[in-house]
Write an enzyme that holds these catalytic residues in place. Structure first.
Site, PDB file in Angstrom:
ATOM      1  N   LYS A 163      -2.503  -2.511  17.346  1.00 50.32           N
ATOM      2  CA  LYS A 163      -2.034  -1.486  16.420  1.00 50.32           C
ATOM      3  C   LYS A 163      -3.229  -1.029  15.596  1.00 50.32           C
ATOM      4  CE  LYS A 163       1.597  -0.563  13.026  1.00 50.32           C
ATOM      5  NZ  LYS A 163       0.734   0.155  12.124  1.00 50.32           N
TER       6      LYS A 163
ATOM      7  N   CYS B 128     -28.645   0.761 -24.798  1.00 50.66           N
ATOM      8  CA  CYS B 128     -28.046  -0.452 -24.243  1.00 50.66           C
ATOM      9  C   CYS B 128     -28.894  -0.884 -23.039  1.00 50.66           C
ATOM     10  CB  CYS B 128     -26.612  -0.154 -23.816  1.00 50.66           C
ATOM     11  SG  CYS B 128     -25.862  -1.477 -22.864  1.00 50.66           S
TER      12      CYS B 128
ATOM     13  N   LYS C  89       3.117  -7.121  12.828  1.00 52.19           N
ATOM     14  CA  LYS C  89       1.948  -6.944  11.966  1.00 52.19           C
ATOM     15  C   LYS C  89       1.238  -8.267  11.697  1.00 52.19           C
ATOM     16  CE  LYS C  89       3.016  -3.001   9.270  1.00 52.19           C
ATOM     17  NZ  LYS C  89       2.215  -2.178   8.398  1.00 52.19           N
TER      18      LYS C  89
ATOM     19  N   CYS D 162     -25.752  -5.096 -25.305  1.00 55.56           N
ATOM     20  CA  CYS D 162     -26.470  -4.606 -26.482  1.00 55.56           C
ATOM     21  C   CYS D 162     -25.770  -4.891 -27.808  1.00 55.56           C
ATOM     22  CB  CYS D 162     -26.718  -3.104 -26.361  1.00 55.56           C
ATOM     23  SG  CYS D 162     -25.214  -2.131 -26.481  1.00 55.56           S
TER      24      CYS D 162
ATOM     25  N   CYS E 283     -20.514  -5.013 -26.748  1.00 53.28           N
ATOM     26  CA  CYS E 283     -21.137  -4.916 -25.435  1.00 53.28           C
ATOM     27  C   CYS E 283     -21.947  -6.184 -25.133  1.00 53.28           C
ATOM     28  CB  CYS E 283     -22.051  -3.696 -25.386  1.00 53.28           C
ATOM     29  SG  CYS E 283     -23.017  -3.616 -23.873  1.00 53.28           S
TER      30      CYS E 283
ATOM     31  N   GLU F 175      -0.057  -3.513  22.791  1.00 50.94           N
ATOM     32  CA  GLU F 175      -1.272  -2.769  22.452  1.00 50.94           C
ATOM     33  C   GLU F 175      -1.741  -3.161  21.053  1.00 50.94           C
ATOM     34  OE1 GLU F 175      -0.211   1.363  22.629  1.00 50.94           O
ATOM     35  OE2 GLU F 175       0.440   1.235  24.722  1.00 50.94           O
TER      36      GLU F 175
ATOM     37  N   TYR G 179      -2.447   7.027  22.823  1.00 55.63           N
ATOM     38  CA  TYR G 179      -1.593   5.942  23.303  1.00 55.63           C
ATOM     39  C   TYR G 179      -0.171   6.337  23.692  1.00 55.63           C
ATOM     40  CZ  TYR G 179      -0.755   5.999  18.248  1.00 55.63           C
ATOM     41  OH  TYR G 179      -0.508   6.382  16.965  1.00 55.63           O
TER      42      TYR G 179
ATOM     43  N   ASP H 257      -5.554   0.774  13.010  1.00 52.38           N
ATOM     44  CA  ASP H 257      -5.329   1.122  11.612  1.00 52.38           C
ATOM     45  C   ASP H 257      -6.145   2.364  11.269  1.00 52.38           C
ATOM     46  OD1 ASP H 257      -4.355   0.965   9.113  1.00 52.38           O
ATOM     47  OD2 ASP H 257      -5.466  -0.842   8.524  1.00 52.38           O
TER      48      ASP H 257
ATOM     49  N   CYS I 274     -19.188   1.218 -23.279  1.00 50.38           N
ATOM     50  CA  CYS I 274     -20.210   0.972 -24.283  1.00 50.38           C
ATOM     51  C   CYS I 274     -20.797   2.336 -24.631  1.00 50.38           C
ATOM     52  CB  CYS I 274     -21.298   0.048 -23.739  1.00 50.38           C
ATOM     53  SG  CYS I 274     -22.748   0.029 -24.817  1.00 50.38           S
TER      54      CYS I 274
HETATM   55  S1  IVH Z   1       3.217   3.915  19.133  1.00 48.84           S
HETATM   56  C1  IVH Z   1       7.129   6.284  17.953  1.00 48.84           C
HETATM   57  N1  IVH Z   1       1.005   2.626  19.467  1.00 48.84           N
HETATM   58  O1  IVH Z   1       1.142   2.803  13.776  1.00 48.84           O
HETATM   59  C2  IVH Z   1       6.106   5.227  17.978  1.00 48.84           C
HETATM   60  N2  IVH Z   1       1.476   3.462  17.289  1.00 48.84           N
HETATM   61  O2  IVH Z   1       3.122   2.024  11.701  1.00 48.84           O
HETATM   62  C3  IVH Z   1       4.819   5.762  18.339  1.00 48.84           C
HETATM   63  N3  IVH Z   1      -0.274   3.031  15.646  1.00 48.84           N
HETATM   64  O3  IVH Z   1       2.284   5.947  12.890  1.00 48.84           O
HETATM   65  C4  IVH Z   1       3.736   4.916  17.848  1.00 48.84           C
HETATM   66  N4  IVH Z   1      -1.627   1.972  17.010  1.00 48.84           N
HETATM   67  O4  IVH Z   1      -0.015   5.846  13.885  1.00 48.84           O
HETATM   68  C5  IVH Z   1       1.780   3.273  18.592  1.00 48.84           C
HETATM   69  N5  IVH Z   1      -0.942   1.480  19.945  1.00 48.84           N
HETATM   70  C6  IVH Z   1      -0.173   2.135  19.066  1.00 48.84           C
HETATM   71  C7  IVH Z   1      -0.536   2.315  17.725  1.00 48.84           C
HETATM   72  C8  IVH Z   1       0.319   2.992  16.863  1.00 48.84           C
HETATM   73  C9  IVH Z   1      -1.444   2.410  15.776  1.00 48.84           C
HETATM   74  C10 IVH Z   1       0.197   3.619  14.379  1.00 48.84           C
HETATM   75  C11 IVH Z   1       0.839   4.940  14.522  1.00 48.84           C
HETATM   76  C12 IVH Z   1       2.110   4.863  13.733  1.00 48.84           C
HETATM   77  C13 IVH Z   1       1.931   3.610  12.956  1.00 48.84           C
HETATM   78  C14 IVH Z   1       3.266   2.991  12.657  1.00 48.84           C
END
Ligand code: IVH
Length: 712
Positions: free
Chosen positions: A115, A431, A315, A412, A409, A113, A227, A117, A425
């Protein structure tokens, strides 16, 4: 009315609105027009207004309307919200896969999946109804932000097929996000009203969730993806794929890029594919998550105290590039802060060409030992302004001298003053850089709103020596302007006309336009409605300054003087604390500020907000619940402007309680005490001056934070 009466119709409308919201916000496949949706929504609102008993907590009209909280409640999670084991290297990922195979054999599969942010959140549904939402916090406990989560349209207030399928308890894990385009628009809005922007979409999402007033959250463009099932009363789906499917069937938003992956090869292919399109995604991601598909197998491998052993986050390396720093330039802002800006050879970073970076302050430049001509690594980690991370060693290459902040500055020539790591300044009004910035600010949209007076024109007027002091703006004539490059007769007369029109302005705009440190649009409005005249405001600040000076000469203790300078009169104004009061007082007390303010006042007439008339004098009014035509605070101000006293608690002395949507306990108390209760129509009648004036509602709320639930 349809057969079966209002109750049946309300049910039909709720069902239809829920369904069409789902199609619009979750599936992105609307089947009816926005106008039709609005119509249905308005019909339900009207029906509920005339039959308040028909309002259900999960009605689509009930997303916004809760009263602001004093503080968030700390709530324990249904199950610990663990974090993820993670790495940006392939090796730890391979070891993760080996561990899984060793524990479970070769017959395993994963789901991969994106990840996301954003901000992690627990959603709890009881019998299919959203009952609470809790931020991750420390993983064991978080903050209850239910009312805020309810404002996110893609979060169902009740699960689809709720009566049939929903388990008695379902705790979910989800990520609240802000899409990049929405994030940029929000930041533009914040900047326009002089509020600090968010550094990245993640901070914006988390910050928006942590608003005590749900109406502010409602005005923030948040979205969510679910998720994971944290806990379920009943049998969990057997696999992650089935989980995602079940979540979809319940009407929850699930990211559509999730998919099965058999082995490390497939995982790496997914990662490559996602990284490739990362810059085109509407939301920020910082990697991919790999999860064992088989839920029973998850229990077999278990978890450590802080992460499950069955999942791994791979990551992305942050978006970094190396380029050459050409030049460091100290740039003077409107308030006099001098910021070192790095000019670099342009480089592509995550889809954007970057040639400038903010080096923040002189200590930062020294700490990183960054000099002109160095090779530097720049990074954009979701942040708007790229950062210079570090310099790259180039053995044998001769380097320039260390960069130093100039003593004077650059605009000025005044001697600069260090304050902590920052540099200022002090020549506030003369200025040129600050003068141009101040002129531009005075003409900006939320200040005097002078059309045609943008950054470019302000710079031109200062550069050409046409304006040497801010008040001279009001002495400009068309003939002078026409001598400047870029001005013709029409543009010159237009600008002069716009400046002339601005000679009469609202008090709040005038106060905001002065560019007092810390005073943004909202504070300026508060000051205006509190003091009602510029002179009253100025006198309060002057009195505080005088008190501080007296204290300072009597007692040598500087801290006592500071206390006096806090300005008690100013602190009676909503939203002004001691630090802000101190800034305001110190600014207005400066002789050069005082002079400019005098000169401006001689040219500009600030009109106070409507003076307290007598129509409502002597009345004590309590507002509760959400109003449709304006926010509660606006209603309060309007009532006060007419002489009423608006209080927060109901007593026997209360004349009226105005009950809007979701009124809460104050209404009950009013009923107990026998205090007269008004609905919104009654409030509007009161405002328009008496019982004879029931029609003509006031203008709708213009405050963006007061946005009501709207249709798509
Ligand atoms: S699973 C126990 N799935 O990433 C594990 N986490 O760095 C449950 N996050 O705190 C997390 N996308 O907030 C999972 N598809 C995804 C995610 C995800 C983002 C975040 C989540 C977690 C952080 C960990």
């Amino acid at each position: 009315m349809s057969p079966g009466g209002p109750e049946r119709r309300a049910r039909e409308l709720r069902r239809a609105l829920r369904h069409h919201s789902y199609l619009y916000y979750v599936r992105n496949q609307p089947e009816i027009s926005d106008e039709r949706f609005d119509e249905l929504f308005r019909e339900l609102k009207a029906l509920e207004a005339s039959h308040p008993k028909l309002v259900t907590p999960d009605s689509p009209t009930q997303r916004v309307g809760a009263e602001p909280l004093d503080a968030f409640e700390t709530i324990e999670h249904t199950a610990p919200m663990l974090s993820l084991d993670s790495s940006a290297d392939v090796e730890p990922l391979e070891r993760f896969d080996e561990r899984m195979r060793k524990a479970l054999g070769d017959d395993i599969g994963y789901v991969v999946e994106p990840k996301l942010d954003g901000a992690s959140i627990e959603l709890v549904y009881e019998s299919g109804r959203l009952s609470r939402a809790v931020t991750r916090g420390d993983g064991i406990r978080g903050e209850g932000v239910t009312e805020n989560i309810r404002t996110i349209h893609s979060v169902p207030l009740r699960l689809r097929a709720a009566d049939r399928d929903a388990p008695p308890l379902l705790a979910l894990r989800a990520e609240v996000i802000m899409r990049v385009g929405d994030f940029e628009a929000l930041n533009a809005r914040l900047l326009e009203s002089d509020r600090p922007p968010f550094a990245n979409p993640r901070n914006a999402a988390a910050g928006s969730l942590r608003q005590l007033d749900p109406r502010i959250t409602a005005a923030r463009p948040l979205d969510i993806y679910v998720y994971d099932i944290l806990a379920i009363d009943g049998r969990p789906p057997p696999t992650q794929q089935a989980t995602l499917e079940a979540l979809r069937e319940w009407g929850l938003p699930v990211n559509d890029r999730c998919r099965p992956a058999a082995d490390v090869g497939a995982i790496l292919a997914f990662q490559a594919e996602i990284e490739e399109c990362r810059d085109d995604l509407e939301y920020e991601i910082d990697g991919i998550v790999i999860k064992l598909d088989d839920i029973a197998a998850r229990d077999e491998v278990g978890e450590t105290s802080h992460h499950p052993r069955w999942a791994f986050a791979f990551k992305f390396p942050p978006r970094k590039e190396v380029t050459r720093l050409l030049h460091i330039f100290p740039s003077v802002g409107r308030t006099g802060v001098v910021t070192p800006i790095a000019f670099m050879r342009p480089v592509e970073l995550g889809g954007v060409t970057v040639s400038r970076a903010n080096l923040h302050n002189r200590e930062e430049v020294a700490r990183k030992d960054i000099r002109e001509g160095d090779r530097v690594r720049v990074q954009r980690a979701g942040d708007v302004i790229p950062q210079v991370l570090e310099r790259i060693e180039e053995p044998g290459r001769e380097r320039a001298e260390p960069w130093v902040m100039p003593a004077e500055c650059p605009s000025c020539g005044t001697a600069l003053e260090p304050r902590g790591p920052y540099t200022f300044c002090p020549n506030l009004f003369a200025c040129p850089a600050q003068l141009a910035g101040r002129i531009q600010h005075l003409g900006s949209r939320h200040a005097l709103d002078i059309e045609g007076l943008g950054e470019e024109t302000a710079n031109l007027l200062v550069r050409e020596g046409v304006i040497g002091r801010v008040p001279e703006l009001f002495d400009l004539d068309a003939a002078t302007l026409m001598e400047l490059e870029g001005f013709a007769e029409k543009s010159a007369t237009n600008l002069v006309g716009a400046i002339h029109a601005a000679r009469t302005t609202e008090l709040a705009r005038f106060i905001y336009g002065l560019g007092i440190p810390e005073v943004g649009v909202t504070v300026a409005r508060e000051l205006a409605s509190h003091f009602l005249s510029f002179e009253a405001f100025r006198e309060a600040a002057a009195a505080a300054a005088a008190a501080a000076a007296a204290e300072a000469s009597e007692a040598s203790e500087a801290s006592e003087a500071a206390e006096a300078a806090e300005g008690k009169a100013l602190q009676e104004v909503d939203g002004i604390g001691p630090r802000m009061a101190e800034e305001i007082i110190a600014f207005l007390a400066r002789p050069e500020v005082s002079k400019v303010v005098d000169e401006l006042r001689a040219r500009v007439e600030p009109v106070p907000p409507p003076r307290a008339g007598d129509t409502l004098a002597g009345l004590r009014i309590v507002l509760t619940g959400g109003l449709e035509s304006m926010s509660r605070s606006e209603a309060g101000k309007k009532l006060e402007a007419l002489g009423a006293k608006v209080t927060s608690s109901v007593s026997k002395q209360t004349s009226y309680v105005v009950a809007g949507e979701n009124p809460g306990r104050k209404l009950e108390r009013a009923q107990t005490l026998g205090v007269e209760i008004l609905d919104e129509a009654g409030l509007l009648a009161l405002l328009s001056g008496g019982p004879g004036a029931l029609s003509a509602p006031d203008e709708p709320a213009s405050d963006p934070t007061a946005s009501d639930q709207t249709a798509p």
